[in-house]
Design a protein around this motif. Structure first.
Motif, PDB file in Angstrom:
ATOM      1  N   GLU A  57       0.743  -1.076  -0.004  1.00  0.00           N
ATOM      2  CA  GLU A  57      -0.062  -0.022  -0.063  1.00  0.00           C
ATOM      3  C   GLU A  57       0.839   1.230  -0.023  1.00  0.00           C
ATOM      4  OE1 GLU A  57      -2.886   1.699   3.085  1.00  0.00           O
ATOM      5  OE2 GLU A  57      -3.447   0.001   2.265  1.00  0.00           O
ATOM      6  N   ILE A  58       0.606   2.200  -0.957  1.00  0.00           N
ATOM      7  CA  ILE A  58       1.238   3.414  -1.011  1.00  0.00           C
ATOM      8  C   ILE A  58       0.288   4.367  -0.998  1.00  0.00           C
ATOM      9  CG2 ILE A  58       2.858   4.764  -2.448  1.00  0.00           C
ATOM     10  CD1 ILE A  58       3.870   2.170  -3.567  1.00  0.00           C
ATOM     11  N   SER A  59       0.125   5.383  -0.056  1.00  0.00           N
ATOM     12  CA  SER A  59      -0.814   6.353   0.250  1.00  0.00           C
ATOM     13  C   SER A  59      -0.237   7.880   0.458  1.00  0.00           C
ATOM     14  CB  SER A  59      -1.398   6.071   1.495  1.00  0.00           C
ATOM     15  OG  SER A  59      -2.587   6.965   1.855  1.00  0.00           O
ATOM     16  N   HIS A  60      -1.139   8.721  -0.172  1.00  0.00           N
ATOM     17  CA  HIS A  60      -0.801  10.344  -0.392  1.00  0.00           C
ATOM     18  C   HIS A  60       0.414  10.493  -0.902  1.00  0.00           C
ATOM     19  CE1 HIS A  60      -4.298   9.452   2.347  1.00  0.00           C
ATOM     20  NE2 HIS A  60      -4.783  10.801   1.722  1.00  0.00           N
ATOM     21  N   VAL A  61       1.006   9.827  -2.026  1.00  0.00           N
ATOM     22  CA  VAL A  61       2.287  10.366  -2.465  1.00  0.00           C
ATOM     23  C   VAL A  61       2.148  10.945  -3.800  1.00  0.00           C
ATOM     24  CG1 VAL A  61       4.604   9.463  -3.412  1.00  0.00           C
ATOM     25  CG2 VAL A  61       3.532   8.198  -1.299  1.00  0.00           C
ATOM     26  N   ALA A  62       2.822  12.119  -4.006  1.00  0.00           N
ATOM     27  CA  ALA A  62       2.790  12.860  -5.034  1.00  0.00           C
ATOM     28  C   ALA A  62       4.174  12.508  -6.132  1.00  0.00           C
ATOM     29  CB  ALA A  62       2.711  14.327  -5.106  1.00  0.00           C
ATOM     30  N   PHE A  63       3.812  11.814  -6.944  1.00  0.00           N
ATOM     31  CA  PHE A  63       5.040  11.376  -7.964  1.00  0.00           C
ATOM     32  C   PHE A  63       5.054  12.252  -9.056  1.00  0.00           C
ATOM     33  CE2 PHE A  63       3.549   7.224  -6.181  1.00  0.00           C
ATOM     34  CZ  PHE A  63       4.379   6.806  -5.752  1.00  0.00           C
ATOM     35  N   GLN A  64       6.234  12.844  -9.296  1.00  0.00           N
ATOM     36  CA  GLN A  64       6.505  13.949 -10.236  1.00  0.00           C
ATOM     37  C   GLN A  64       7.771  13.378 -10.957  1.00  0.00           C
ATOM     38  OE1 GLN A  64       6.481  17.871  -9.116  1.00  0.00           O
ATOM     39  NE2 GLN A  64       5.808  18.645 -11.215  1.00  0.00           N
ATOM     40  N   LYS A  65       7.717  13.432 -12.368  1.00  0.00           N
ATOM     41  CA  LYS A  65       9.131  12.862 -13.048  1.00  0.00           C
ATOM     42  C   LYS A  65       9.815  11.883 -12.696  1.00  0.00           C
ATOM     43  CE  LYS A  65       9.349  17.531 -14.998  1.00  0.00           C
ATOM     44  NZ  LYS A  65      10.158  18.616 -15.188  1.00  0.00           N
ATOM     45  N   PHE A  67      -2.258   1.983  -4.943  1.00  0.00           N
ATOM     46  CA  PHE A  67      -1.984   3.372  -4.684  1.00  0.00           C
ATOM     47  C   PHE A  67      -3.308   3.979  -4.257  1.00  0.00           C
ATOM     48  CE2 PHE A  67       0.899   2.028  -7.812  1.00  0.00           C
ATOM     49  CZ  PHE A  67       2.110   2.453  -7.414  1.00  0.00           C
ATOM     50  N   LEU A  68      -3.159   4.643  -2.969  1.00  0.00           N
ATOM     51  CA  LEU A  68      -4.525   5.301  -2.470  1.00  0.00           C
ATOM     52  C   LEU A  68      -3.962   6.622  -2.408  1.00  0.00           C
ATOM     53  CD1 LEU A  68      -4.851   2.767   0.413  1.00  0.00           C
ATOM     54  CD2 LEU A  68      -6.384   3.083  -1.596  1.00  0.00           C
ATOM     55  N   ASN A  69      -5.041   7.707  -2.775  1.00  0.00           N
ATOM     56  CA  ASN A  69      -5.020   9.363  -2.784  1.00  0.00           C
ATOM     57  C   ASN A  69      -3.475   9.527  -3.368  1.00  0.00           C
ATOM     58  OD1 ASN A  69      -7.513   9.752  -1.584  1.00  0.00           O
ATOM     59  ND2 ASN A  69      -6.791   8.328  -0.128  1.00  0.00           N
ATOM     60  N   GLU A  84      -3.618  -2.053  -8.154  1.00  0.00           N
ATOM     61  CA  GLU A  84      -4.693  -1.121  -8.285  1.00  0.00           C
ATOM     62  C   GLU A  84      -4.445   0.300  -7.661  1.00  0.00           C
ATOM     63  OE1 GLU A  84      -7.522  -3.041  -5.464  1.00  0.00           O
ATOM     64  OE2 GLU A  84      -7.115  -5.057  -6.449  1.00  0.00           O
ATOM     65  N   TRP A  85      -5.564   1.143  -7.733  1.00  0.00           N
ATOM     66  CA  TRP A  85      -5.508   2.392  -7.388  1.00  0.00           C
ATOM     67  C   TRP A  85      -6.844   3.185  -7.252  1.00  0.00           C
ATOM     68  CZ3 TRP A  85      -3.282   0.872 -11.879  1.00  0.00           C
ATOM     69  CH2 TRP A  85      -3.953   1.069 -13.023  1.00  0.00           C
ATOM     70  N   LYS A  86      -7.085   3.891  -5.997  1.00  0.00           N
ATOM     71  CA  LYS A  86      -8.099   4.624  -5.607  1.00  0.00           C
ATOM     72  C   LYS A  86      -7.972   5.844  -5.496  1.00  0.00           C
ATOM     73  CE  LYS A  86     -12.078   4.109  -2.617  1.00  0.00           C
ATOM     74  NZ  LYS A  86     -12.507   3.214  -1.336  1.00  0.00           N
ATOM     75  N   ASP A  87      -8.891   6.894  -5.743  1.00  0.00           N
ATOM     76  CA  ASP A  87      -8.748   8.238  -5.632  1.00  0.00           C
ATOM     77  C   ASP A  87      -7.322   8.717  -5.877  1.00  0.00           C
ATOM     78  OD1 ASP A  87     -11.199   8.241  -4.568  1.00  0.00           O
ATOM     79  OD2 ASP A  87     -10.694   7.590  -2.678  1.00  0.00           O
ATOM     80  N   THR A  88      -6.817   8.343  -7.196  1.00  0.00           N
ATOM     81  CA  THR A  88      -5.449   8.403  -7.709  1.00  0.00           C
ATOM     82  C   THR A  88      -5.785   9.048  -9.329  1.00  0.00           C
ATOM     83  OG1 THR A  88      -4.463   6.681  -6.479  1.00  0.00           O
ATOM     84  CG2 THR A  88      -3.207   7.672  -8.306  1.00  0.00           C
TER      85      THR A  88
END
Length: 99
Positions: free
Chosen positions: A15-23, A33-35, A51-55
């Motif tokens: 589970e990976i939650s609340h991460v902003a991936f950029q480049k 991936f959650l949020n 899977e991903w939710k709210d991403t």
């Protein structure tokens, strides 16, 4: 007790939650991936469950390898045409059925 097979739907995802991936280069296989958000990323997918939710995804590219790439080759061998998303017609504007 027997370990679940990799394709088993009961497989536990990381589970990976609340991460902003950029480049970033991000492997999708085996992850939930959650949020999260992905912007200008290279998404790598090999065919394992993910899977991903709210991403959100923006301006990302997809690299298929392993089993996912094999699936593309099988589909092409069966006569399917694989097109890039930018070349595909929009889903809300289907081709006309003239004839």
């Amino acid at each position: 007790m027997k370990e679940p097979e990799p394709s088993d739907p009961r497989e536990i995802l990381e589970e990976i939650s609340h991460v902003a991936f950029q480049k970033d280069k991000v492997r999708l296989d085996g992850k939930l991936f959650l949020n999260c958000s992905f912007e200008d990323c290279l998404l790598c997918y090999g065919g394992a469950r993910s899977e991903w939710k709210d991403t959100k995804f923006a301006n990302c590219r997809l690299l298929l390898d392993g089993a996912a790439n094999n699936t593309v080759h099988v589909l092409q061998g069966l006569g399917f045409t694989i097109v890039s998303p930018t070349a595909a017609p929009p889903l809300d504007n289907p081709p006309s059925q003239d004839g």
